[in-house]
Design a protein around this motif. Structure first.
Motif, PDB file in Angstrom:
ATOM      1  N   VAL A  36       0.847  -1.191   0.000  1.00 36.10           N
ATOM      2  CA  VAL A  36       0.000   0.000   0.000  1.00 36.10           C
ATOM      3  C   VAL A  36       0.881   1.238   0.000  1.00 36.10           C
ATOM      4  O   VAL A  36       1.834   1.334   0.778  1.00 36.10           O
ATOM      5  CB  VAL A  36      -0.938   0.015   1.231  1.00 36.10           C
ATOM      6  N   ARG A  37       0.558   2.175  -0.884  1.00 33.65           N
ATOM      7  CA  ARG A  37       1.259   3.463  -0.919  1.00 33.65           C
ATOM      8  C   ARG A  37       0.250   4.548  -0.545  1.00 33.65           C
ATOM      9  O   ARG A  37      -0.846   4.587  -1.085  1.00 33.65           O
ATOM     10  CB  ARG A  37       1.828   3.752  -2.298  1.00 33.65           C
ATOM     11  N   VAL A  38       0.663   5.415   0.375  1.00 31.62           N
ATOM     12  CA  VAL A  38      -0.174   6.517   0.829  1.00 31.62           C
ATOM     13  C   VAL A  38       0.535   7.816   0.477  1.00 31.62           C
ATOM     14  O   VAL A  38       1.689   8.017   0.857  1.00 31.62           O
ATOM     15  CB  VAL A  38      -0.397   6.434   2.362  1.00 31.62           C
ATOM     16  N   GLU A  39      -0.144   8.679  -0.281  1.00 34.45           N
ATOM     17  CA  GLU A  39       0.422   9.978  -0.628  1.00 34.45           C
ATOM     18  C   GLU A  39      -0.141  11.028   0.319  1.00 34.45           C
ATOM     19  O   GLU A  39      -1.348  11.103   0.537  1.00 34.45           O
ATOM     20  CB  GLU A  39       0.083  10.337  -2.070  1.00 34.45           C
ATOM     21  N   LEU A  40       0.750  11.832   0.885  1.00 35.73           N
ATOM     22  CA  LEU A  40       0.368  12.857   1.851  1.00 35.73           C
ATOM     23  C   LEU A  40       0.302  14.228   1.185  1.00 35.73           C
ATOM     24  O   LEU A  40       0.937  14.451   0.149  1.00 35.73           O
ATOM     25  CB  LEU A  40       1.375  12.870   2.995  1.00 35.73           C
ATOM     26  N   SER A  42       1.794  16.820   1.797  1.00 43.65           N
ATOM     27  CA  SER A  42       3.123  17.433   1.703  1.00 43.65           C
ATOM     28  C   SER A  42       3.862  17.024   0.434  1.00 43.65           C
ATOM     29  O   SER A  42       4.900  17.583   0.105  1.00 43.65           O
ATOM     30  CB  SER A  42       3.961  17.052   2.918  1.00 43.65           C
ATOM     31  N   GLY A  43       3.332  16.007  -0.274  1.00 40.81           N
ATOM     32  CA  GLY A  43       3.985  15.521  -1.477  1.00 40.81           C
ATOM     33  C   GLY A  43       4.847  14.297  -1.242  1.00 40.81           C
ATOM     34  O   GLY A  43       5.395  13.726  -2.173  1.00 40.81           O
ATOM     35  N   THR A  44       4.969  13.886  -0.009  1.00 40.82           N
ATOM     36  CA  THR A  44       5.739  12.679   0.298  1.00 40.82           C
ATOM     37  C   THR A  44       4.815  11.468   0.291  1.00 40.82           C
ATOM     38  O   THR A  44       3.592  11.604   0.238  1.00 40.82           O
ATOM     39  CB  THR A  44       6.427  12.779   1.675  1.00 40.82           C
ATOM     40  N   ASP A  45       5.410  10.302   0.327  1.00 34.98           N
ATOM     41  CA  ASP A  45       4.606   9.095   0.382  1.00 34.98           C
ATOM     42  C   ASP A  45       5.121   8.163   1.465  1.00 34.98           C
ATOM     43  O   ASP A  45       6.272   8.239   1.877  1.00 34.98           O
ATOM     44  CB  ASP A  45       4.571   8.393  -0.971  1.00 34.98           C
ATOM     45  N   LEU A  46       4.237   7.306   1.928  1.00 30.36           N
ATOM     46  CA  LEU A  46       4.561   6.258   2.885  1.00 30.36           C
ATOM     47  C   LEU A  46       4.123   4.946   2.249  1.00 30.36           C
ATOM     48  O   LEU A  46       3.136   4.911   1.516  1.00 30.36           O
ATOM     49  CB  LEU A  46       3.808   6.460   4.197  1.00 30.36           C
ATOM     50  N   VAL A  47       4.855   3.880   2.540  1.00 31.61           N
ATOM     51  CA  VAL A  47       4.463   2.568   2.038  1.00 31.61           C
ATOM     52  C   VAL A  47       4.352   1.609   3.218  1.00 31.61           C
ATOM     53  O   VAL A  47       5.104   1.689   4.183  1.00 31.61           O
ATOM     54  CB  VAL A  47       5.452   2.024   0.975  1.00 31.61           C
ATOM     55  N   PHE A  48       3.355   0.711   3.125  1.00 32.49           N
ATOM     56  CA  PHE A  48       3.080  -0.211   4.216  1.00 32.49           C
ATOM     57  C   PHE A  48       2.809  -1.611   3.702  1.00 32.49           C
ATOM     58  O   PHE A  48       2.274  -1.783   2.596  1.00 32.49           O
ATOM     59  CB  PHE A  48       1.843   0.243   5.007  1.00 32.49           C
ATOM     60  N   CYS A  49       3.124  -2.593   4.532  1.00 29.66           N
ATOM     61  CA  CYS A  49       2.726  -3.975   4.257  1.00 29.66           C
ATOM     62  C   CYS A  49       1.213  -4.054   4.471  1.00 29.66           C
ATOM     63  O   CYS A  49       0.591  -3.130   5.002  1.00 29.66           O
ATOM     64  CB  CYS A  49       3.453  -4.931   5.197  1.00 29.66           C
ATOM     65  N   GLY A  50       0.616  -5.143   4.082  1.00 31.06           N
ATOM     66  CA  GLY A  50      -0.823  -5.306   4.255  1.00 31.06           C
ATOM     67  C   GLY A  50      -1.257  -5.187   5.699  1.00 31.06           C
ATOM     68  O   GLY A  50      -2.264  -4.546   6.012  1.00 31.06           O
ATOM     69  N   HIS A  51      -0.500  -5.801   6.604  1.00 29.35           N
ATOM     70  CA  HIS A  51      -0.846  -5.780   8.025  1.00 29.35           C
ATOM     71  C   HIS A  51      -0.894  -4.346   8.571  1.00 29.35           C
ATOM     72  O   HIS A  51      -1.883  -3.952   9.188  1.00 29.35           O
ATOM     73  CB  HIS A  51       0.173  -6.611   8.820  1.00 29.35           C
ATOM     74  N   HIS A  52       0.153  -3.592   8.350  1.00 28.73           N
ATOM     75  CA  HIS A  52       0.202  -2.234   8.901  1.00 28.73           C
ATOM     76  C   HIS A  52      -0.746  -1.282   8.170  1.00 28.73           C
ATOM     77  O   HIS A  52      -1.286  -0.354   8.772  1.00 28.73           O
ATOM     78  CB  HIS A  52       1.635  -1.708   8.926  1.00 28.73           C
ATOM     79  N   GLN A  55      -4.028  -1.985   9.794  1.00 31.88           N
ATOM     80  CA  GLN A  55      -4.010  -1.512  11.177  1.00 31.88           C
ATOM     81  C   GLN A  55      -4.248   0.004  11.255  1.00 31.88           C
ATOM     82  O   GLN A  55      -4.916   0.479  12.161  1.00 31.88           O
ATOM     83  CB  GLN A  55      -2.668  -1.865  11.830  1.00 31.88           C
ATOM     84  N   HIS A  56      -3.724   0.751  10.303  1.00 31.91           N
ATOM     85  CA  HIS A  56      -3.800   2.216  10.343  1.00 31.91           C
ATOM     86  C   HIS A  56      -4.673   2.808   9.238  1.00 31.91           C
ATOM     87  O   HIS A  56      -4.674   4.024   9.028  1.00 31.91           O
ATOM     88  CB  HIS A  56      -2.380   2.797  10.237  1.00 31.91           C
ATOM     89  N   GLU A  57      -5.434   1.977   8.535  1.00 32.71           N
ATOM     90  CA  GLU A  57      -6.166   2.420   7.354  1.00 32.71           C
ATOM     91  C   GLU A  57      -7.114   3.588   7.619  1.00 32.71           C
ATOM     92  O   GLU A  57      -7.134   4.558   6.847  1.00 32.71           O
ATOM     93  CB  GLU A  57      -6.955   1.265   6.740  1.00 32.71           C
ATOM     94  N   THR A  58      -7.875   3.545   8.675  1.00 34.32           N
ATOM     95  CA  THR A  58      -8.846   4.612   8.942  1.00 34.32           C
ATOM     96  C   THR A  58      -8.166   5.966   9.032  1.00 34.32           C
ATOM     97  O   THR A  58      -8.568   6.918   8.366  1.00 34.32           O
ATOM     98  CB  THR A  58      -9.625   4.323  10.239  1.00 34.32           C
ATOM     99  N   GLU A  62      -7.951   9.326   6.250  1.00 30.66           N
ATOM    100  CA  GLU A  62      -8.358  10.668   6.680  1.00 30.66           C
ATOM    101  C   GLU A  62      -7.356  11.735   6.255  1.00 30.66           C
ATOM    102  O   GLU A  62      -7.734  12.842   5.897  1.00 30.66           O
ATOM    103  CB  GLU A  62      -8.521  10.726   8.199  1.00 30.66           C
ATOM    104  N   ILE A  63      -6.062  11.396   6.297  1.00 33.85           N
ATOM    105  CA  ILE A  63      -5.032  12.411   6.054  1.00 33.85           C
ATOM    106  C   ILE A  63      -4.421  12.339   4.661  1.00 33.85           C
ATOM    107  O   ILE A  63      -3.769  13.277   4.228  1.00 33.85           O
ATOM    108  CB  ILE A  63      -3.905  12.331   7.107  1.00 33.85           C
ATOM    109  N   ALA A  64      -4.640  11.252   3.942  1.00 33.97           N
ATOM    110  CA  ALA A  64      -3.995  11.043   2.643  1.00 33.97           C
ATOM    111  C   ALA A  64      -4.734  11.746   1.517  1.00 33.97           C
ATOM    112  O   ALA A  64      -5.953  11.927   1.573  1.00 33.97           O
ATOM    113  CB  ALA A  64      -3.922   9.556   2.343  1.00 33.97           C
TER     114      ALA A  64
END
Length: 76
Positions: A36-40, A42-52, A55-58, A62-64
């Motif tokens: 999963v890639r989340v774009e913020l 600010s223009g940066t991105d975060l990447v997560f495994c399925g589990h995380h 865990q933090h999807e909600t 909200e912020i992505a």
């Protein structure tokens, strides 16, 4: 002379198109393969495994500005 005056101008927000995740992309939380890639804003991105991502999807949604779940593209 240096002019330090701040001007109130229209702000343009542009987002970069991030490439698809690959097997070498790693979760920013634990180091597992990123799905999963989340774009913020600010223009940066975060990447997560399925589990995380789950865990933090909600809060992430909200912020992505973009939430891309690429787990369906996995080949077994």
């Amino acid at each position: 002379m240096f002019d330090d005056t701040r001007r109130n101008e229209d702000t343009v927000t542009a987002t970069a198109e991030f490439p698809a995740l690959t097997a070498t992309d790693r979760c920013d939380r634990c180091g597992a393969q990123a799905l999963v890639r989340v774009e913020l804003p600010s223009g940066t991105d975060l990447v997560f495994c399925g589990h995380h991502a789950r865990q933090h999807e909600t809060r992430l949604r909200e912020i992505a500005i973009a939430y891309r779940d690429e787990s369906d593209s996995l080949s077994v």
